[in-house]
Design a protein around this motif. Structure first.
Motif, PDB file in Angstrom:
ATOM      1  N   SER A 113       0.831  -1.204   0.000  1.00  0.00           N
ATOM      2  CA  SER A 113       0.000   0.000   0.000  1.00  0.00           C
ATOM      3  C   SER A 113       0.869   1.260   0.000  1.00  0.00           C
ATOM      4  O   SER A 113       0.646   2.180  -0.790  1.00  0.00           O
ATOM      5  CB  SER A 113      -0.923  -0.011   1.214  1.00  0.00           C
ATOM      6  OG  SER A 113      -1.639   1.187   1.306  1.00  0.00           O
ATOM      7  N   GLN A 117       1.248   3.923  -3.111  1.00  0.00           N
ATOM      8  CA  GLN A 117       0.967   5.350  -2.934  1.00  0.00           C
ATOM      9  C   GLN A 117       2.189   6.191  -3.288  1.00  0.00           C
ATOM     10  O   GLN A 117       2.055   7.280  -3.859  1.00  0.00           O
ATOM     11  CB  GLN A 117       0.506   5.624  -1.505  1.00  0.00           C
ATOM     12  CG  GLN A 117      -0.844   5.030  -1.224  1.00  0.00           C
ATOM     13  CD  GLN A 117      -1.153   4.932   0.254  1.00  0.00           C
ATOM     14  OE1 GLN A 117      -0.309   5.192   1.099  1.00  0.00           O
ATOM     15  NE2 GLN A 117      -2.379   4.530   0.567  1.00  0.00           N
ATOM     16  N   SER A 153      -5.788   8.893  -0.542  1.00  0.00           N
ATOM     17  CA  SER A 153      -5.720   7.502  -0.101  1.00  0.00           C
ATOM     18  C   SER A 153      -4.976   7.359   1.222  1.00  0.00           C
ATOM     19  O   SER A 153      -5.149   6.363   1.922  1.00  0.00           O
ATOM     20  CB  SER A 153      -5.070   6.634  -1.176  1.00  0.00           C
ATOM     21  OG  SER A 153      -3.722   6.998  -1.344  1.00  0.00           O
ATOM     22  N   ARG A 154      -4.181   8.350   1.585  1.00  0.00           N
ATOM     23  CA  ARG A 154      -3.435   8.309   2.846  1.00  0.00           C
ATOM     24  C   ARG A 154      -4.247   8.809   4.032  1.00  0.00           C
ATOM     25  O   ARG A 154      -3.838   8.654   5.177  1.00  0.00           O
ATOM     26  CB  ARG A 154      -2.150   9.150   2.750  1.00  0.00           C
ATOM     27  CG  ARG A 154      -1.124   8.640   1.795  1.00  0.00           C
ATOM     28  CD  ARG A 154      -0.566   7.307   2.163  1.00  0.00           C
ATOM     29  NE  ARG A 154       0.099   7.344   3.459  1.00  0.00           N
ATOM     30  CZ  ARG A 154       0.395   6.267   4.170  1.00  0.00           C
ATOM     31  NH1 ARG A 154       0.070   5.093   3.727  1.00  0.00           N
ATOM     32  NH2 ARG A 154       0.994   6.370   5.320  1.00  0.00           N
ATOM     33  N   LYS A 165     -13.889   6.460   0.662  1.00  0.00           N
ATOM     34  CA  LYS A 165     -12.620   7.077   0.264  1.00  0.00           C
ATOM     35  C   LYS A 165     -12.046   6.440  -1.001  1.00  0.00           C
ATOM     36  O   LYS A 165     -11.556   7.146  -1.891  1.00  0.00           O
ATOM     37  CB  LYS A 165     -11.627   6.963   1.413  1.00  0.00           C
ATOM     38  CG  LYS A 165     -10.247   7.472   1.096  1.00  0.00           C
ATOM     39  CD  LYS A 165      -9.319   7.364   2.273  1.00  0.00           C
ATOM     40  CE  LYS A 165      -9.057   5.935   2.619  1.00  0.00           C
ATOM     41  NZ  LYS A 165      -8.019   5.801   3.660  1.00  0.00           N
ATOM     42  N   GLU A 166     -12.111   5.126  -1.122  1.00  0.00           N
ATOM     43  CA  GLU A 166     -11.550   4.442  -2.292  1.00  0.00           C
ATOM     44  C   GLU A 166     -12.259   4.861  -3.576  1.00  0.00           C
ATOM     45  O   GLU A 166     -11.641   4.969  -4.634  1.00  0.00           O
ATOM     46  CB  GLU A 166     -11.633   2.919  -2.127  1.00  0.00           C
ATOM     47  CG  GLU A 166     -10.762   2.368  -1.024  1.00  0.00           C
ATOM     48  CD  GLU A 166     -11.411   2.489   0.345  1.00  0.00           C
ATOM     49  OE1 GLU A 166     -12.637   2.722   0.430  1.00  0.00           O
ATOM     50  OE2 GLU A 166     -10.687   2.356   1.347  1.00  0.00           O
ATOM     51  N   CYS A 169     -11.042   8.269  -4.616  1.00  0.00           N
ATOM     52  CA  CYS A 169      -9.706   8.129  -5.215  1.00  0.00           C
ATOM     53  C   CYS A 169      -9.800   7.600  -6.649  1.00  0.00           C
ATOM     54  O   CYS A 169      -9.071   8.065  -7.528  1.00  0.00           O
ATOM     55  CB  CYS A 169      -8.837   7.206  -4.358  1.00  0.00           C
ATOM     56  SG  CYS A 169      -8.387   7.902  -2.772  1.00  0.00           S
ATOM     57  N   ARG A 170     -10.699   6.638  -6.896  1.00  0.00           N
ATOM     58  CA  ARG A 170     -10.867   6.123  -8.269  1.00  0.00           C
ATOM     59  C   ARG A 170     -11.430   7.184  -9.199  1.00  0.00           C
ATOM     60  O   ARG A 170     -11.038   7.276 -10.359  1.00  0.00           O
ATOM     61  CB  ARG A 170     -11.744   4.878  -8.267  1.00  0.00           C
ATOM     62  CG  ARG A 170     -10.957   3.604  -8.064  1.00  0.00           C
ATOM     63  CD  ARG A 170     -11.816   2.387  -8.286  1.00  0.00           C
ATOM     64  NE  ARG A 170     -12.882   2.271  -7.313  1.00  0.00           N
ATOM     65  CZ  ARG A 170     -12.722   1.775  -6.087  1.00  0.00           C
ATOM     66  NH1 ARG A 170     -11.555   1.343  -5.697  1.00  0.00           N
ATOM     67  NH2 ARG A 170     -13.741   1.702  -5.256  1.00  0.00           N
TER      68      ARG A 170
END
Length: 192
Positions: A113, A117, A153-154, A165-166, A169-170
């Motif tokens: 991960s 990142q 993502s952090r 959140k994912e 990010c996508r």
């Protein structure tokens, strides 16, 4: 049959958007740049695989997402740097991605991960720098969106803007991919 909860729809839509945008970018850049097209195609295949497999977290899907990150994104950056004559950075990014892809089996999930990142942020910053010096507006937007995806993502939060959140990010990655596609097109027009 019970209706799907909003979070499943959100996840499916974000995977679908990333897959469609990346596939479109791969097809339209294939003639001009096979490396960038391969990077876009890896992103599209990883997103489509996650969508088809039921958005699960099985090892094959996670491995595909890992490869799309550590090889696909450096392939995008490779072309951006190569066309501008920065061959050492292009080779360094791609070589680093290949080493990470091979070493990924020796890292635990947290290590993968963090490495993923880091790749996202390094690719975003290097393309952003090139875009600023070449005044490529789409490249600047692509770098900003990809950097935003890496930074978001952090975060410790599970939800951003009422979405998981994912998924956010996508969506940022899909917007960044579209902008990179346009940036590569603009870059090619400048060099012709």
């Amino acid at each position: 049959m019970a209706p799907k909860p909003w979070s499943e729809w959100s996840m499916a839509l974000s995977h679908m958007a990333l897959a469609v945008v990346s596939l479109r970018a791969a097809v339209s850049t294939a003639q001009a740049s096979r490396g960038a097209a391969a990077g876009f195609l890896l992103q599209a295949l990883a997103a489509a695989t996650m969508l088809i497999r039921g958005l699960g977290t099985d090892e094959d899907c996670l491995a595909g997402a890992w490869v799309a990150t550590v090889i696909g994104l450096p392939l995008l950056a490779f072309d951006f740097h190569w066309v501008n004559g920065d061959r050492s950075s292009a080779n360094l990014l791609l070589g680093g991605g290949m080493v990470l892809a091979v070493a990924g089996g020796h890292l635990d999930s947290e290590g993968r991960s963090v490495a993923g990142q880091a790749v996202v942020l390094v690719v975003a910053v290097t393309i952003l720098i090139v875009a600023v010096f070449t005044t490529n507006t789409y490249g600047m937007w692509g770098g900003a969106m990809l950097g935003a995806a890496g930074l978001l993502s952090r975060l410790e939060e599970d939800r951003l803007l009422l979405l998981p959140k994912e998924d956010v990010c996508r969506w940022a990655l899909a917007a960044g991919s579209w902008a990179y596609h346009r940036a590569l097109h603009t870059q090619r027009l400048q060099w012709e």
